[in-house]
Design a protein around this motif. Structure first.
Motif, short mmCIF file in Angstrom:
data_model
loop_
_atom_site.label_atom_id
_atom_site.label_comp_id
_atom_site.label_asym_id
_atom_site.label_seq_id
_atom_site.Cartn_x
_atom_site.Cartn_y
_atom_site.Cartn_z
N PHE A 202 0.52 -1.32 -0.22
CA PHE A 202 0.38 0.46 -0.08
C PHE A 202 0.94 0.94 -0.26
CE2 PHE A 202 -1.70 3.82 2.58
CZ PHE A 202 -2.87 3.65 1.46
N ALA A 203 2.05 1.27 0.85
CA ALA A 203 2.93 2.41 0.86
C ALA A 203 3.35 2.62 -0.80
CB ALA A 203 3.79 2.22 1.79
N ALA A 204 3.81 1.73 -0.89
CA ALA A 204 4.33 1.60 -1.89
C ALA A 204 3.73 2.45 -3.63
CB ALA A 204 4.85 0.41 -2.80
N ALA A 205 2.11 1.40 -3.16
CA ALA A 205 1.81 2.47 -4.51
C ALA A 205 0.63 3.56 -3.95
CB ALA A 205 0.38 1.45 -4.38
N ALA A 206 0.33 3.88 -2.49
CA ALA A 206 0.81 5.02 -2.19
C ALA A 206 1.56 6.43 -2.92
CB ALA A 206 0.50 5.89 -1.28
N GLU A 225 -7.84 1.07 -2.80
CA GLU A 225 -9.26 -0.02 -1.31
C GLU A 225 -8.33 -0.61 -0.66
OE1 GLU A 225 -12.99 -0.84 -1.71
OE2 GLU A 225 -12.25 -3.16 -2.38
N ALA A 226 -7.49 -0.73 0.68
CA ALA A 226 -7.13 -1.15 1.98
C ALA A 226 -7.84 -1.33 2.14
CB ALA A 226 -5.62 -0.14 2.22
N VAL A 652 -6.87 8.79 -3.24
CA VAL A 652 -8.16 8.74 -2.62
C VAL A 652 -8.09 6.87 -1.90
CG1 VAL A 652 -10.55 8.36 -2.34
CG2 VAL A 652 -8.95 10.21 -4.13
N THR A 653 -8.24 6.79 -0.41
CA THR A 653 -7.91 5.71 -0.15
C THR A 653 -9.44 5.40 0.42
OG1 THR A 653 -6.83 4.59 1.10
CG2 THR A 653 -6.63 6.08 1.48
N SER A 654 -9.59 3.92 1.42
CA SER A 654 -10.64 3.59 1.86
C SER A 654 -10.97 2.73 1.52
CB SER A 654 -12.54 4.29 1.37
OG SER A 654 -13.36 4.04 1.95
N ALA A 655 -11.85 1.45 3.02
CA ALA A 655 -11.43 0.20 2.94
C ALA A 655 -12.87 -0.18 2.20
CB ALA A 655 -11.88 -0.43 4.46
N THR A 656 -13.76 0.58 1.87
CA THR A 656 -14.82 0.50 1.22
C THR A 656 -15.29 1.38 0.28
OG1 THR A 656 -16.35 1.58 2.36
CG2 THR A 656 -16.17 -0.66 3.20
N LEU A 657 -14.01 1.02 -1.27
CA LEU A 657 -13.90 2.22 -1.69
C LEU A 657 -14.81 1.67 -2.73
CD1 LEU A 657 -12.87 4.83 -2.72
CD2 LEU A 657 -10.63 4.15 -3.62
N THR A 658 -14.81 0.24 -3.34
CA THR A 658 -15.92 -0.36 -4.35
C THR A 658 -16.86 -1.09 -3.54
OG1 THR A 658 -14.42 -2.06 -4.38
CG2 THR A 658 -13.53 -0.74 -5.56
N ALA A 659 -17.38 -1.33 -2.36
CA ALA A 659 -18.04 -1.56 -2.52
C ALA A 659 -19.69 -0.78 -2.52
CB ALA A 659 -18.40 -1.29 -0.59
N GLY A 660 -20.73 -1.82 -3.14
CA GLY A 660 -21.59 -1.53 -3.52
C GLY A 660 -21.21 -2.08 -4.89
N GLY A 661 -20.37 -1.27 -6.02
CA GLY A 661 -19.91 -1.47 -7.12
C GLY A 661 -18.40 -2.38 -7.12
N ASP A 662 -17.58 -1.83 -8.63
CA ASP A 662 -17.27 -2.48 -9.03
C ASP A 662 -15.33 -0.50 -9.36
OD1 ASP A 662 -17.66 -0.74 -11.44
OD2 ASP A 662 -17.90 -2.77 -12.61
N TRP A 663 -14.82 -1.13 -10.08
CA TRP A 663 -13.38 0.55 -9.82
C TRP A 663 -14.52 0.96 -11.01
CZ3 TRP A 663 -10.17 1.33 -6.88
CH2 TRP A 663 -9.59 0.46 -6.33
N ALA A 679 -6.75 7.24 -13.63
CA ALA A 679 -6.83 7.48 -12.81
C ALA A 679 -5.79 5.84 -11.66
CB ALA A 679 -8.12 6.80 -10.95
N ASP A 680 -4.92 6.03 -11.81
CA ASP A 680 -3.99 4.59 -11.39
C ASP A 680 -4.99 3.96 -9.73
OD1 ASP A 680 -2.31 4.69 -12.50
OD2 ASP A 680 -1.04 6.36 -11.45
N ARG A 681 -5.23 2.23 -9.77
CA ARG A 681 -5.77 1.53 -8.94
C ARG A 681 -5.22 0.09 -8.45
NH1 ARG A 681 -10.63 -0.86 -13.25
NH2 ARG A 681 -11.52 1.11 -14.13
N PHE A 682 -5.61 0.67 -6.67
CA PHE A 682 -5.03 -0.32 -5.70
C PHE A 682 -5.59 -1.13 -4.88
CE2 PHE A 682 -2.68 -1.53 -2.11
CZ PHE A 682 -1.57 -2.09 -2.54
N GLU A 683 -5.57 -2.28 -4.59
CA GLU A 683 -6.13 -2.84 -4.00
C GLU A 683 -5.46 -4.05 -3.55
OE1 GLU A 683 -10.46 -5.19 -4.07
OE2 GLU A 683 -10.01 -4.67 -6.12
N VAL A 684 -6.14 -3.82 -1.78
CA VAL A 684 -5.28 -5.14 -1.36
C VAL A 684 -6.90 -5.26 0.13
CG1 VAL A 684 -4.26 -3.28 0.72
CG2 VAL A 684 -3.40 -5.41 0.65
#
Length: 901
Positions: A202-206, A225-226, A652-663, A679-684
């Motif tokens: 996550f830190a590397a992606a940020a 999304e972390a 832009v980060t959140s634990a539920t960034l895609t909650a309810g849908g997709d990217w 935008a770049d995307r990252f998910e863990v």
């Protein structure tokens, strides 16, 4: 009289007790009320005790007030357990022992002045004023606080002054190697900490958000999304702090909730362990309405407040002398302090009406707000909130220090924050505020508010055109709504063009809104096919607003001309005051322009990018506001244009960034689709083993709309879990009904129940109380669904009253049509369920259950929960039994107990 000679009173849902002269006895409600009416009593949280007695006028020697006086700017959970921790006494074993404990706590607090007392300075002076106000604690304190041998430095001489600094250079262009970011992360996590692969990734992606921008108006936007437990705070603090040091610029870290702001501030101690350095390098920023206004406080101390409100002002003054930043909402002012005063005067101590006189204020150099603004210009990390970031960008505030790098934590809330920020409200209350800002006090109104003529008298005398513009604006403001407008509308006697407009809005709304017969709810209807009456009065209102708009624009130009002319009287304070007036004026001109655009819609074609509607706001049948509203159909469009596009990079980060849908849904909800560069995307994923530590129980036999059955379900589940329950509601009315039915029942089982919108306690303090007691439970609404972080045994069960469908408003209907109909609703519900479930497991050894009281829960929405979590549909009896078997052994859950499949 010694404090021990007063009786102590304690009231809970399980009983009422009085302690005096070494004897504790249980008494009836009537006897307790008679005692409190005849004799000063020692108690803890008078409004709460008064509510439980049914005696709202209860007063006495409240230990919370005593603590606030003796230990200003110190935290204490306002419960017997919290008081025990603050005084070093043993926690009372049960409710029956609390009354005698209060006597011991009073004596312990009254002994503070005899020892090494860090907050001694200013206490004697404040006590003299409190004695004149007949504060209940003044007599016992008078014998314990001696007059100082030398004159005390009181509040306005004690506070430090800020000083001007030269503009900060633009940040340097730097590139940070991934290895350096990971090394910084190792420093922050501490020696010996086990490396977490997800956090490192996550830190590397940020770090991508801090790379140099390659295209103008195309920021490096990283959506990340972390999952809960990744440690994303330190994950983004690593590249953010490293970039700030290397580039010499500030990173603005924006959140949605005050709770996360406090958490972030604490986490920055890992970056800057030295507190003095941290205060220079880290600044927390909020809107002006959050901070104590020293001029308002001075007015209150000099007679502007009377009675209990004057006592509050003295206690706030004690706090202000020791406060770190003057933040009254979520800062180091105890959240419970203002709630102790029935007519809460704390709002009158902040700048909630845009009445600041800037450099014209005698306390300008000591102002908490100005100090924070200047400190943030030199800081490395600025911890702000979404609303403030958007306001600063939209209104051009602090343009010379505009940030180039942002971190938006709780990014799933950006859509809602933008929706509020970029909306337009032409309502009676807003019109009154504008009138007061222009005209000043009218009739019998009091206060230090001054109109344009009084604030800019020197400009008017120097610049004839400016003086004429002021007079024209004051004259035109007479068409705005004035005090008493709601009653005049109810009597069908509107006065002026704007009140006539609101009368027509009221009539059309009542005629067309569904549910108009229910006087308990607010009403709304879309602005379509307006009545001829509304079209006519809208035209007249537009003419009146044009007549106001013109002189305001002229006045802004004349003020700028005064700055250019630089007359002899325009010294530094006067210049700052004029500059402040220009900024405030620009805001009002922008507001009137938006009102005019909205009125042009009445009788004209709809504007596709906006949703316009009419409202009559009501609380329990009482009308509170009337007007026209306009929201962007997609509020992330102005957010992307005004905030993101000028930036060089944003995470832009959140634990539920895609909650309810997709990217693609996530990108649309944060404005990424409106930018030139994708935008770049990252998910863990979260490292938590949700399948072993949690389960979802869907109760199938609680009938929707059956309040007694709903209350019984909550009571049985809380009893089964032994407390530790967060109950979530979608309607305040049902929350209150359930609380009224079950609070006494649970109290008899030794299970305290607290409730938002019921207990006279602020939400933050309610969460503190809940967190502090694993036997307690808390009922609340949306604010508790998203912003609560209660790890451990104190939260082991989450109960939702039903599927959290969105309310069918005019605005929602328009967005639903645009967003795919039922699929749009499903995305909202999935996001809400994910956020609510996220309250349950906050650390590796947490465990618990999530219960949904809805037989109608659609199977298609079950993917809102983490993969692998067991989901069962069962009866209430079965659910209560399952909860009891796994959660009621108090203490096991916090020690890592698993829930077998």
């Amino acid at each position: 009289m010694s404090a021990l000679h007063y009786p102590a009173l304690h009231a809970s849902h399980s009983g009422i007790w009085v302690a005096q002269d070494g004897v504790t006895r249980e008494v009836s409600r009537g006897e307790a009320i008679r005692l409190a009416a005849d004799t000063p009593v020692i108690l803890l949280n008078a409004p709460l005790v008064g509510q439980r007695l049914g005696y709202p006028d209860l007063s006495g020697l409240d230990l919370l007030e005593l603590f606030a006086f003796l230990r200003p700017a110190h935290f204490m959970v306002p419960t017997p357990k919290g008081l025990a921790a603050a005084t070093g006494l043993d926690v009372p074993a049960d409710d029956a022992q609390v009354a005698s404990f209060l006597l011991a706590a009073a004596e312990r607090l009254l002994s503070v002045p005899a020892g090494d007392w860090p907050e001694r300075e200013g206490a004697w002076t404040a006590l003299q004023s409190l004695t004149r106000l007949r504060w209940a604690w003044a007599p016992p304190l008078a014998t314990r606080i001696a007059k100082p041998s030398s004159q005390e430095r009181w509040l306005f001489t004690r506070l430090p002054e800020w000083s001007e600094a030269p503009p900060r250079p633009a940040p340097r262009t730097v590139t940070m190697p991934e290895g350096a970011v990971l090394d910084r992360l190792d420093e922050l996590t501490g020696d010996g900490a086990e490396p977490r692969a997800g956090q490192q990734r996550f830190a590397a992606a940020a770090n991508a958000a801090f790379m140099p921008r390659s295209i103008r108006d195309a920021p490096n936007l990283m959506l990340a999304e972390a999952g809960t437990g990744i440690g994303k705070t330190l994950g983004y603090l690593a590249p953010a702090s490293l970039w700030a040091e290397a580039a010499g610029g500030a990173v603005w870290i924006s959140t949605y909730t005050k709770a996360l702001q406090r958490q972030l501030s604490a986490e920055t101690r890992r970056v800057y362990p030295d507190e003095a350095i941290r205060r220079e390098r880290v600044v927390t920023r909020k809107g002006r309405e959050n901070y104590l206004c020293l001029l308002n406080l001075e007015d209150a101390l000099q007679g502007g407040f009377a009675g209990r409100a004057a006592v509050l002002a003295q206690l706030v003054a004690r706090w202000a002398a020791y406060s770190a930043d003057g933040d009254m909402v979520g800062g180091d002012l105890p959240g419970w302090l203002p709630t102790l005063f029935r007519r809460n005067g704390s709002t009158a101590l902040t700048d909630r009406r845009g009445e600041c006189v800037y450099a014209g204020c005698p306390h300008y150099r000591k102002c908490f707000i100005e100090r924070a603004a200047r400190a943030s210009a030199e800081a490395d990390l600025v911890i702000a909130n979404h609303a403030l970031v958007m306001v600063n960008a939209a209104r051009g505030r602090e343009a010379t220090t505009r940030p180039t790098r942002y971190v938006f934590d709780e990014g799933h809330h950006l859509f809602d924050a933008a929706d509020m920020m970029f909306s337009t409200a032409l309502t009676g209350q807003e019109a009154i505020e504008l009138r007061r800002w222009i005209v000043g006090p009218e009739g019998a109104s009091r206060g230090r508010r001054r109109g344009l003529a009084a604030r800019l008298s020197d400009v008017a005398s120097y610049d004839e055109a400016g003086g004429t513009a002021i007079a024209d604006a004051v004259r035109a403001a007479g068409a705005l709504a004035a005090d008493g407008w709601l009653q005049r509308l109810a009597d069908n006697q509107p006065f002026g063009a704007l009140e006539a407009l609101f009368a027509a809005v009221r009539g059309m709304t009542f005629a067309r809104a569904s549910g108009a017969g229910d006087a308990g709810y607010g009403l709304e209807t879309e602005l379509a096919e307006p009545t001829p009456e509304l079209v006519e009065v809208a035209a007249s209102a537009a003419e009146a607003l044009e007549a106001l708009h013109r002189p305001l624009v002229v006045l802004g130009r004349r003020l700028e001309a005064v700055l250019t002319d630089a007359p002899d009287w325009l010294d530094a304070p006067a210049r700052a005051r004029v500059e402040g007036a220009i900024a405030s004026l620009a805001w009002r001109v922008e507001t009137v322009s938006a009102w005019l655009a909205l009125l042009a819609r009445v009788g004209g074609p709809a504007v596709p990018q906006f949703v316009d509607w009419l409202i009559v706001n009501r609380i329990e049948g009482r009308e509170t506001d009337i007007g026209l509203l306009r929201h962007w159909l997609d509020p992330t469009k102005p957010f992307a244009e005004i905030v993101l596009r000028p930036a060089h990079g944003a995470l832009v980060t959140s634990a539920t960034l895609t909650a309810g849908g997709d990217w693609s849904t996530a990108e649309a909800r944060v404005g990424a689709t409106h930018l030139q560069r994708p935008a770049d995307r990252f998910e863990v994923a979260s490292p938590f083993d949700y399948a072993s530590h949690a389960e979802v129980l869907i109760v199938t036999d609680v009938k929707r709309g059956d309040l007694p059955a709903l209350a019984n379900a909550y009571a049985r589940l809380i009893e089964a879990a032994g407390g530790g329950t967060l109950g979530l509601f979608t309607a305040i009315r049902r929350l209150r009904a359930v609380h009224a039915r079950v609070a006494d029942r649970l109290a008899r089982e030794g299970l305290p129940l607290h409730a938002q919108h019921v207990d006279p306690i602020d939400t933050g303090t309610l969460v503190d109380i809940f967190r502090d007691d694993p036997h307690a439970s808390l009922l609340g609404t949306d604010a508790l669904r998203d912003g609560v972080d209660v790890p451990g045994d104190s939260l082991r069960l989450v109960v939702m009253e039903g599927v959290p469908w969105p309310k069918p408003t005019v605005l929602h209907a328009a967005r639903r049509l645009e967003g795919g109909g039922s699929a749009y609703d499903d995305r909202i519900v999935r996001a809400r369920l994910a956020q609510a479930f996220g309250r349950l497991i906050r650390r590796q050894d947490d465990a618990g259950a999530f219960v949904l009281l809805s037989a109608a829960m659609p199977s298609r929405l079950l993917d809102a929960f983490p993969p692998g979590v067991p989901i069962r549909r069962l009866t209430l009896d079965e659910a209560a039994q399952r909860v009891a078997e796994r959660l009621s052994t108090r203490g096991q859950i916090g020690q890592g107990a698993h829930l077998p499949a």
